[in-house]
Write a protein that holds these residues in place. Structure first.
Motif, mmCIF file in Angstrom:
data_model
loop_
_atom_site.group_PDB
_atom_site.id
_atom_site.type_symbol
_atom_site.label_atom_id
_atom_site.label_comp_id
_atom_site.label_asym_id
_atom_site.label_seq_id
_atom_site.Cartn_x
_atom_site.Cartn_y
_atom_site.Cartn_z
ATOM 1 N N THR A 66 -42.687 -76.992 -2.352
ATOM 2 C CA THR A 66 -41.241 -77.003 -2.163
ATOM 3 C C THR A 66 -40.752 -78.445 -2.061
ATOM 4 O OG1 THR A 66 -41.385 -76.951 0.249
ATOM 5 C CG2 THR A 66 -41.337 -74.815 -0.894
ATOM 6 N N VAL A 67 -39.437 -78.607 -2.183
ATOM 7 C CA VAL A 67 -38.845 -79.945 -2.065
ATOM 8 C C VAL A 67 -39.172 -80.543 -0.697
ATOM 9 C CG1 VAL A 67 -36.634 -81.170 -1.902
ATOM 10 C CG2 VAL A 67 -37.011 -79.488 -3.730
ATOM 11 N N GLN A 68 -39.086 -79.729 0.363
ATOM 12 C CA GLN A 68 -39.379 -80.238 1.715
ATOM 13 C C GLN A 68 -40.827 -80.703 1.829
ATOM 14 O OE1 GLN A 68 -37.816 -78.112 5.099
ATOM 15 N NE2 GLN A 68 -39.670 -78.463 6.300
ATOM 16 N N GLN A 69 -41.759 -79.940 1.264
ATOM 17 C CA GLN A 69 -43.172 -80.327 1.326
ATOM 18 C C GLN A 69 -43.408 -81.658 0.629
ATOM 19 O OE1 GLN A 69 -44.738 -76.726 -0.426
ATOM 20 N NE2 GLN A 69 -45.580 -76.004 1.523
ATOM 21 N N GLN A 70 -42.739 -81.871 -0.507
ATOM 22 C CA GLN A 70 -42.957 -83.114 -1.253
ATOM 23 C C GLN A 70 -42.347 -84.318 -0.542
ATOM 24 O OE1 GLN A 70 -42.928 -82.739 -5.641
ATOM 25 N NE2 GLN A 70 -42.338 -80.613 -5.374
ATOM 26 N N LEU A 71 -41.177 -84.137 0.049
ATOM 27 C CA LEU A 71 -40.567 -85.221 0.810
ATOM 28 C C LEU A 71 -41.369 -85.519 2.073
ATOM 29 C CD1 LEU A 71 -36.799 -84.275 0.432
ATOM 30 C CD2 LEU A 71 -37.763 -86.498 -0.129
ATOM 31 N N THR A 72 -41.782 -84.452 2.778
ATOM 32 C CA THR A 72 -42.536 -84.619 4.020
ATOM 33 C C THR A 72 -43.872 -85.304 3.769
ATOM 34 O OG1 THR A 72 -41.489 -82.639 4.934
ATOM 35 C CG2 THR A 72 -43.513 -83.374 5.988
ATOM 36 N N GLU A 73 -44.534 -84.941 2.673
ATOM 37 C CA GLU A 73 -45.818 -85.550 2.324
ATOM 38 C C GLU A 73 -45.678 -87.069 2.188
ATOM 39 O OE1 GLU A 73 -49.176 -84.418 -0.907
ATOM 40 O OE2 GLU A 73 -47.270 -85.074 -1.768
ATOM 41 N N THR A 74 -44.618 -87.504 1.515
ATOM 42 C CA THR A 74 -44.378 -88.942 1.327
ATOM 43 C C THR A 74 -44.123 -89.632 2.662
ATOM 44 O OG1 THR A 74 -43.443 -88.513 -0.860
ATOM 45 C CG2 THR A 74 -42.928 -90.635 0.152
ATOM 46 N N LEU A 75 -43.292 -89.031 3.498
ATOM 47 C CA LEU A 75 -42.937 -89.629 4.794
ATOM 48 C C LEU A 75 -44.156 -89.763 5.705
ATOM 49 C CD1 LEU A 75 -39.620 -87.628 5.371
ATOM 50 C CD2 LEU A 75 -39.788 -90.073 4.888
ATOM 51 N N ARG A 123 -44.540 -85.971 12.436
ATOM 52 C CA ARG A 123 -44.468 -84.669 11.760
ATOM 53 C C ARG A 123 -43.270 -83.867 12.250
ATOM 54 N NH1 ARG A 123 -47.768 -81.957 8.508
ATOM 55 N NH2 ARG A 123 -49.401 -83.538 8.747
ATOM 56 N N ALA A 124 -42.936 -83.993 13.523
ATOM 57 C CA ALA A 124 -41.793 -83.252 14.068
ATOM 58 C C ALA A 124 -40.473 -83.779 13.519
ATOM 59 C CB ALA A 124 -41.808 -83.334 15.597
ATOM 60 N N GLN A 125 -40.410 -85.089 13.239
ATOM 61 C CA GLN A 125 -39.169 -85.692 12.735
ATOM 62 C C GLN A 125 -39.001 -85.534 11.227
ATOM 63 O OE1 GLN A 125 -40.152 -89.623 14.132
ATOM 64 N NE2 GLN A 125 -38.695 -89.504 15.855
ATOM 65 N N ALA A 126 -40.103 -85.237 10.517
ATOM 66 C CA ALA A 126 -40.087 -85.246 9.050
ATOM 67 C C ALA A 126 -39.061 -84.293 8.437
ATOM 68 C CB ALA A 126 -41.484 -84.959 8.507
ATOM 69 N N PRO A 127 -38.933 -83.017 8.893
ATOM 70 C CA PRO A 127 -37.933 -82.129 8.269
ATOM 71 C C PRO A 127 -36.512 -82.678 8.376
ATOM 72 C CG PRO A 127 -39.503 -80.856 9.554
ATOM 73 C CD PRO A 127 -39.773 -82.292 9.870
ATOM 74 N N GLY A 128 -36.169 -83.245 9.532
ATOM 75 C CA GLY A 128 -34.832 -83.810 9.698
ATOM 76 C C GLY A 128 -34.607 -85.021 8.807
ATOM 77 N N ARG A 129 -35.634 -85.859 8.683
ATOM 78 C CA ARG A 129 -35.532 -87.032 7.819
ATOM 79 C C ARG A 129 -35.416 -86.603 6.350
ATOM 80 N NH1 ARG A 129 -34.016 -91.995 6.358
ATOM 81 N NH2 ARG A 129 -35.595 -93.151 5.210
#
Length: 576
Positions: free
Chosen positions: A110-119, A127-133
Motif C-alpha cells: 500500500t501507499v502507507q507501507q511504501q512511505l513508512t518503509e522509507t521513513l 514507528r508510531a510517528q510514521a503513519p502521521g508523517r
C-alpha cells in the motif's frame, strides 16, 4: 565561494552491445550549487536519464558501467561506492523522482507501507510517528483524500496520483539533492504548477539543489536557473536559462526551442469535410464499488464518469482535458471494454454493449488505444518487434515474411529503425517505448485511436514528429482520435473540438478556438492559467483558484447532480 553540493567531472558511461561497448555518455561535467535548479534537456536517448542513474548508482549491471570520471556528493565520491554506501545516501542525501511511476512503485504494498518503509529505513521518525508523517507527506503533494490513499495500492490510483506518491517518497527525508526525471510528465497542468511550487518551496526552506530532467521547455523556463543541453551523450550547450532562451548559440538548441509548442500560436484549423460518425457515445457512466466493514459490503461508489455523451467523425480529433482523476482515462478504458460501464457505445455503427471477448475482438480492429505509461503497457519478456507484430497474428492478418515486413514498416513510420525490433523494452528510453506503443496501435489500421497522454513521455522534437505523423495518418486514412492530454499547447495543435471534464462530468465543450481562446467556465480558465510558458522573462499570472474540487465518491443510492450544458455559441456549450 560556496562549494557545489554535487560535482560531476568527465563522466562517461558505456553500454554493452553485441558489437561491443557503446559510449552513451561522453565526458559530461557540471556543478550543482546548494539551492540551485540545473536542468538537463535534450532529445529522448540523449543521455539525460543515464546521467541520473549513474549518479544514483542505479545503472543496470552488468550491461552498463561508468567508464570514467568522477561524481562527488559533497565530500563523498560516488563512483565506486559500495551498495551498502549507496543505501545510506539514497533518499537521505540524494533522492530521485522517476519518470514512470507505475514501474517505480511496489504493486504489492500500500501507499502507507511504501512511505513508512522509507521513513523507518532512514530513521526519520519512530514507528508510531510514521503513519502521521506519511499522511502529512501526501497532504504536502496535494493528493486528494490522503487518508484513503494511504490504504490503496498503486494500481488503484491514476497516473498523476501515482507520480505524486513518488514525489512524496522522494521528499520524505529532506534530501540535499533532488534528481527529478520528468517529474511532472504524468500530471495535469494545475497539479504540475503546484508540484513545481512545492519543489521551489523545498529549495527555499532547506537549500535543496534540484537536477531537473525534462523535455517540457515551459517547465525549464519557469523552474531552471541553468540549462545543460545534451545530444548523443555529449554536452552541446550550457547557459543560464535566460541567455539560452534569448540567444541559443548552437544549431541544435535553436532547433529544440523552435519545436516547442506554444499555447496561442497554433494556426487556425482548416474546415474539414463532415465524415461519417465512427464513434458514438451516449450517457456513458462508470462507477466503482467501495467496500468495507465486517462483511465487506458495498458502502459507497466512485462516480468516475457520469452521463457523458459525445460523437467523433472520421478524420476528426476530439480532445479530453481535465485534472488527474477527472475520468478522462476511464472513458478511454471503457470504450475498449477494459472497465465495466453503463450507457451506449457504438463503434462504426456496431453497439458494443453486452459483447463478450469474442464479440469485442472484431470491434477492437476498429478502435485501438495508446496508453499513458509506456513502460507498464509493454511486456518486459517479449521483444518489441514481437509485440508490434502480435495484433497482426492474433487477428490473422499476416504471418511469415509479410508479418516481419509490416512490423519493420510500422517501426519506420514512428521514427525507429528496423534493427531495434530484436531488443526488449528495458533497452529503450521512455520516449522510444511510447513510439513502440504507437506503432502497435497502428498495426491493425484502426478507424479510431484513443490516445491517452500519447506524447507526454516524448521530448519536444520527437513530440512534434509524432504529432505530425498522427496528423499525416489522419489525413491519409481518415483516422479519428480521442486525444486525452493535460498539455494544453499540444491539444491546441491537434484538436478540432475540446471537452473539459471535472469530477466525471463535462463542464465545457466546443470547437478548439472557442474553448481555448474564449473559455467561459471558471474551471477551464483555471486550467489555462496554469499552463507553463517557454519564456523565462514572463511573470506567471496569478493562478485562478476555484472552489474545492470535491469528491467523486457518494453513498450507495446517491450521486452528483447532473450538470446542464447551455449553448452560448454554435457548438460551444458550458455548464451553468
Amino acid at each position: 565561494m560556496t562549494d557545489p553540493v554535487l560535482s560531476v567531472r568527465d563522466l562517461s558511461v558505456q553500454v554493452a552491445t553485441p558489437a561491443g561497448a557503446k559510449t552513451v555518455l561522453d565526458g559530461l561535467s557540471f556543478d550543482l550549487m546548494p539551492g540551485e535548479t540545473l536542468c538537463l534537456a535534450g532529445e529522448s536517448g540523449s543521455g539525460k536519464s543515464m546521467t541520473a542513474l549513474a549518479i544514483m548508482g542505479l545503472l543496470p549491471k552488468p550491461m552498463c558501467r561508468i567508464a570514467g570520471g568522477s561524481v562527488r556528493l559533497g565530500e563523498t565520491e560516488l563512483v565506486g561506492l559500495s551498495d551498502a554506501g549507496y543505501r545510506q545516501i539514497r533518499t537521505a542525501r540524494v533522492a530521485m523522482i522517476f519518470q514512470e511511476p507505475m514501474t517505480s512503485l511496489n504493486p504489492l504494498m500500500t501507499v502507507q507501507q511504501q512511505l513508512t518503509e522509507t521513513l523507518l529505513e532512514h530513521g526519520v521518525c519512530s514507528r508510531a510517528q510514521a503513519p502521521g508523517r506519511a499522511l502529512q507527506l501526501l497532504r504536502d503533494v496535494q493528493l486528494t483524500e490522503p487518508e484513503r490513499r494511504l490504504k490503496q495500492y498503486p494500481h488503484e490510483l491514476s497516473g498523476g496520483m501515482r507520480q505524486r506518491v513518488m514525489i512524496a517518497i522522494a521528499l520524505a527525508c529532506d534530501p540535499e539533492v533532488l534528481i527529478a526525471d520528468e517529474p511532472t510528465t504524468a500530471l495535469d497542468v494545475t497539479v504540475q504548477a503546484e508540484i513545481l511550487d512545492l519543489i521551489r518551496n523545498l529549495q527555499r526552506d532547506h537549500g535543496t539543489a534540484v537536477l531537473l530532467i525534462t523535455h517540457d521547455m515551459g517547465v525549464v523556463a519557469e523552474t531552471a536557473d541553468r540549462v545543460v543541453i545534451l545530444r548523443h551523450g555529449q554536452e552541446v550547450e550550457s547557459a543560464p536559462v535566460r541567455d539560452l532562451f534569448a540567444a541559443p548559440q548552437s544549431a541544435y538548441a535553436q532547433e529544440l526551442l523552435a519545436a516547442v509548442p506554444r499555447l496561442g500560436s497554433a494556426p487556425a484549423r482548416p474546415e474539414k469535410p463532415q465524415g461519417d460518425t465512427v464513434l458514438d457515445v451516449d450517457e456513458l457512466s462508470v462507477r466503482f464499488d467501495v467496500k468495507g466493514g465486517l462483511l465487506n459490503r458495498v458502502k459507497a461508489r466512485v462516480h468516475a464518469v457520469e452521463d457523458v455523451s459525445f460523437s467523433i467523425r472520421a478524420g476528426e480529433t476530439l480532445a479530453l482535458v481535465g485534472e488527474s482523476g477527472c475520468g478522462k482515462s476511464t472513458i478511454g478504458k471503457a470504450l475498449l471494454g477494459l472497465v465495466p460501464w453503463d450507457g451506449s457505445v457504438s463503434v462504426m455503427g456496431r453497439q458494443i454493449r453486452g459483447l463478450g471477448p469474442a464479440g469485442l475482438k472484431p470491434v477492437r480492429r476498429d478502435i485501438q488505444m495508446v496508453f499513458q505509461d509506456p513502460g507498464a503497457s509493454l511486456d518486459a519478456r517479449m521483444t518489441v518487434g514481437d509485440q508490434v507484430a502480435e495484433p497482426l497474428l492474433i487477428h490473422g492478418i499476416a504471418s511469415g515474411s509479410e508479418l516481419k515486413d509490416r512490423a519493420e514498416h510500422l517501426f519506420r513510420r514512428v521514427g525507429l529503425s528496423a534493427d531495434m525490433m530484436t531488443r526488449y523494452p528495458h533497452e529503450f528510453s521512455g520516449g522510444q517505448r511510447q513510439r513502440i506503443n504507437i506503432a502497435r496501435a497502428l498495426s491493425l489500421s484502426p478507424k479510431v485511436i484513443v490516445a491517452d497522454e500519447s506524447v507526454s513521455a516524448l521530448d519536444v522534437s520527437v513530440q512534434a514528429q509524432v504529432l505530425d505523423l498522427l496528423q499525416e495518418l489522419q489525413d491519409e486514412d481518415g483516422l479519428a482520435f480521442l486525444f486525452i492530454s493535460h498539455d494544453m499547447a499540444v491539444i491546441e495543435q491537434v484538436a478540432d473540438r475540446v471537452m473539459v471534464m471535472r469530477l466525471g462530468q463535462v463542464v465545457e465543450e466546443g470547437p478548439r478556438d472557442a474553448v481555448l481562446r474564449d473559455p467561459r467556465h471558471r474551471y477551464t480558465r483555471r486550467l489555462l492559467s496554469a499552463v507553463p510558458v517557454p519564456d523565462p522573462t514572463r511573470i506567471r499570472p496569478e493562478r485562478i483558484e476555484t472552489e474545492s474540487l470535491g469528491s467523486p465518491i457518494w453513498p450507495v443510492g446517491q450521486g452528483p447532480a447532473k450538470l446542464a450544458l447551455q449553448e452560448i455559441a454554435q457548438g460551444h456549450r458550458v455548464a451553468s
